[in-house]
Design a protein around this motif. Structure first.
Motif, PDB file in Angstrom:
ATOM      1  N   ILE A   1     -11.056   1.385  -3.309  1.00  0.00           N
ATOM      2  CA  ILE A   1     -12.239   1.845  -2.573  1.00  0.00           C
ATOM      3  C   ILE A   1     -12.004   3.221  -1.966  1.00  0.00           C
ATOM      4  N   VAL A   2     -10.827   3.436  -1.370  1.00  0.00           N
ATOM      5  CA  VAL A   2     -10.530   4.739  -0.754  1.00  0.00           C
ATOM      6  C   VAL A   2     -10.512   5.843  -1.811  1.00  0.00           C
ATOM      7  N   THR A   3      -9.883   5.601  -2.945  1.00  0.00           N
ATOM      8  CA  THR A   3      -9.837   6.645  -3.969  1.00  0.00           C
ATOM      9  C   THR A   3     -11.207   6.886  -4.588  1.00  0.00           C
TER      10      THR A   3
ATOM     11  N   THR B   1       0.823  -1.208   0.000  1.00  0.00           N
ATOM     12  CA  THR B   1       0.000   0.000   0.000  1.00  0.00           C
ATOM     13  C   THR B   1       0.854   1.254   0.000  1.00  0.00           C
ATOM     14  N   SER B   2       1.838   1.305   0.882  1.00  0.00           N
ATOM     15  CA  SER B   2       2.700   2.492   0.932  1.00  0.00           C
ATOM     16  C   SER B   2       3.563   2.599  -0.325  1.00  0.00           C
ATOM     17  N   GLY B   3       4.008   1.484  -0.863  1.00  0.00           N
ATOM     18  CA  GLY B   3       4.768   1.507  -2.108  1.00  0.00           C
ATOM     19  C   GLY B   3       3.935   1.993  -3.278  1.00  0.00           C
ATOM     20  N   THR B   4       2.659   1.635  -3.290  1.00  0.00           N
ATOM     21  CA  THR B   4       1.758   2.103  -4.338  1.00  0.00           C
ATOM     22  C   THR B   4       1.565   3.614  -4.257  1.00  0.00           C
ATOM     23  N   ILE B   5       1.423   4.132  -3.053  1.00  0.00           N
ATOM     24  CA  ILE B   5       1.246   5.581  -2.878  1.00  0.00           C
ATOM     25  C   ILE B   5       2.515   6.324  -3.275  1.00  0.00           C
ATOM     26  N   VAL B   6       3.675   5.807  -2.889  1.00  0.00           N
ATOM     27  CA  VAL B   6       4.941   6.455  -3.254  1.00  0.00           C
ATOM     28  C   VAL B   6       5.159   6.386  -4.764  1.00  0.00           C
ATOM     29  N   LEU B   7       4.880   5.242  -5.371  1.00  0.00           N
ATOM     30  CA  LEU B   7       5.004   5.108  -6.823  1.00  0.00           C
ATOM     31  C   LEU B   7       4.066   6.071  -7.545  1.00  0.00           C
TER      32      LEU B   7
ATOM     33  N   PHE C   1       2.345  19.218  -8.550  1.00  0.00           N
ATOM     34  CA  PHE C   1       1.469  18.382  -7.731  1.00  0.00           C
ATOM     35  C   PHE C   1       0.053  18.930  -7.782  1.00  0.00           C
ATOM     36  N   ASN C   2      -0.852  18.119  -8.277  1.00  0.00           N
ATOM     37  CA  ASN C   2      -2.263  18.433  -8.306  1.00  0.00           C
ATOM     38  C   ASN C   2      -2.975  17.300  -7.573  1.00  0.00           C
ATOM     39  N   LEU C   3      -3.785  17.641  -6.579  1.00  0.00           N
ATOM     40  CA  LEU C   3      -4.394  16.622  -5.729  1.00  0.00           C
ATOM     41  C   LEU C   3      -5.348  15.712  -6.503  1.00  0.00           C
ATOM     42  N   LEU C   4      -6.118  16.270  -7.391  1.00  0.00           N
ATOM     43  CA  LEU C   4      -7.051  15.466  -8.177  1.00  0.00           C
ATOM     44  C   LEU C   4      -6.308  14.491  -9.086  1.00  0.00           C
ATOM     45  N   HIS C   5      -5.248  14.945  -9.722  1.00  0.00           N
ATOM     46  CA  HIS C   5      -4.460  14.058 -10.571  1.00  0.00           C
ATOM     47  C   HIS C   5      -3.739  12.997  -9.736  1.00  0.00           C
ATOM     48  N   PHE C   6      -3.353  13.354  -8.529  1.00  0.00           N
ATOM     49  CA  PHE C   6      -2.708  12.380  -7.640  1.00  0.00           C
ATOM     50  C   PHE C   6      -3.675  11.254  -7.292  1.00  0.00           C
ATOM     51  N   TYR C   7      -4.923  11.589  -6.954  1.00  0.00           N
ATOM     52  CA  TYR C   7      -5.910  10.552  -6.652  1.00  0.00           C
ATOM     53  C   TYR C   7      -6.181   9.672  -7.866  1.00  0.00           C
ATOM     54  N   ASN C   8      -6.212  10.286  -9.037  1.00  0.00           N
ATOM     55  CA  ASN C   8      -6.412   9.499 -10.257  1.00  0.00           C
ATOM     56  C   ASN C   8      -5.241   8.556 -10.510  1.00  0.00           C
ATOM     57  N   THR C   9      -4.033   9.033 -10.250  1.00  0.00           N
ATOM     58  CA  THR C   9      -2.851   8.186 -10.427  1.00  0.00           C
ATOM     59  C   THR C   9      -2.842   7.044  -9.419  1.00  0.00           C
ATOM     60  N   VAL C  10      -3.205   7.338  -8.164  1.00  0.00           N
ATOM     61  CA  VAL C  10      -3.285   6.283  -7.145  1.00  0.00           C
ATOM     62  C   VAL C  10      -4.327   5.248  -7.552  1.00  0.00           C
ATOM     63  N   PHE C  11      -5.451   5.703  -8.083  1.00  0.00           N
ATOM     64  CA  PHE C  11      -6.497   4.786  -8.525  1.00  0.00           C
ATOM     65  C   PHE C  11      -5.996   3.858  -9.629  1.00  0.00           C
ATOM     66  N   MET C  12      -5.307   4.418 -10.618  1.00  0.00           N
ATOM     67  CA  MET C  12      -4.830   3.601 -11.738  1.00  0.00           C
ATOM     68  C   MET C  12      -3.753   2.608 -11.292  1.00  0.00           C
TER      69      MET C  12
ATOM     70  N   SER D   1      -2.367 -10.351   0.138  1.00  0.00           N
ATOM     71  CA  SER D   1      -1.819  -9.017   0.374  1.00  0.00           C
ATOM     72  C   SER D   1      -1.990  -8.113  -0.840  1.00  0.00           C
ATOM     73  N   PHE D   2      -1.725  -8.636  -2.034  1.00  0.00           N
ATOM     74  CA  PHE D   2      -1.913  -7.848  -3.250  1.00  0.00           C
ATOM     75  C   PHE D   2      -3.384  -7.486  -3.451  1.00  0.00           C
ATOM     76  N   ILE D   3      -4.271  -8.456  -3.251  1.00  0.00           N
ATOM     77  CA  ILE D   3      -5.694  -8.193  -3.444  1.00  0.00           C
ATOM     78  C   ILE D   3      -6.209  -7.205  -2.405  1.00  0.00           C
ATOM     79  N   ALA D   4      -5.819  -7.385  -1.146  1.00  0.00           N
ATOM     80  CA  ALA D   4      -6.294  -6.494  -0.080  1.00  0.00           C
ATOM     81  C   ALA D   4      -5.783  -5.070  -0.280  1.00  0.00           C
ATOM     82  N   SER D   5      -4.523  -4.929  -0.634  1.00  0.00           N
ATOM     83  CA  SER D   5      -3.955  -3.608  -0.847  1.00  0.00           C
ATOM     84  C   SER D   5      -4.599  -2.904  -2.029  1.00  0.00           C
ATOM     85  N   GLY D   6      -4.727  -3.602  -3.143  1.00  0.00           N
ATOM     86  CA  GLY D   6      -5.341  -3.007  -4.326  1.00  0.00           C
ATOM     87  C   GLY D   6      -6.792  -2.648  -4.108  1.00  0.00           C
TER      88      GLY D   6
END
Length: 122
Positions: A113-115, A11-17, A29-40, A103-108
């Motif tokens: 869901i959060v995004t 999860t933390s690696g996904t957010i950092v990536l 840094f744009n917050l909306l684009h960041f959420y979209n990137t986290v989602f993808m 772990s992969f399924i739970a993190s993804g």
């Protein structure tokens, strides 16, 4: 490594990536684009987890066993090897630990869901 620490690390690696991708692509840094990137990126993590789930379920074991048998029939070296050592019947589904798949399924799933919730309230 336990399942919880692996899930937290993914999860933390996904957010950092996602943050690194956001800064490389937009150079700001744009917050909306960041959420979209986290989602993808989290969708990609979820798809990797689901693919591991299919492999762990044993779907490809029959195919790998058939290919091993086919290549053994074509190769003369395998005749000599079979006399010296026993063949391994280690299937592909046994190579992946169950806690990695969950772990992969739970993190993804958690990040998707959060995004989605964050995007709904923005």
């Amino acid at each position: 490594m336990s399942r919880f620490t692996l899930t937290a690390a993914i999860t933390s690696g996904t957010i950092v990536l996602s943050l690194i991708l956001q800064l490389i692509i937009d150079r700001s840094f744009n917050l909306l684009h960041f959420y979209n990137t986290v989602f993808m990126v989290s969708l990609a993590i979820l798809l990797i987890g689901l693919m591991l789930y299919v492999v762990k379920g044993g779907f490809f074991d029959v195919f790998t066993r058939s290919f091993k048998k086919f290549w053994r029939m074509l190769s003369k070296r395998s005749l000599y090897q079979s006399e010296v050592m026993d063949d391994s019947h280690f299937s592909l589904s046994q190579r992946i630990p169950a806690y990695v798949v969950t772990s992969f399924i739970a993190s993804g799933l958690f990040l998707v869901i959060v995004t989605m919730i964050i995007a709904f309230f923005l």
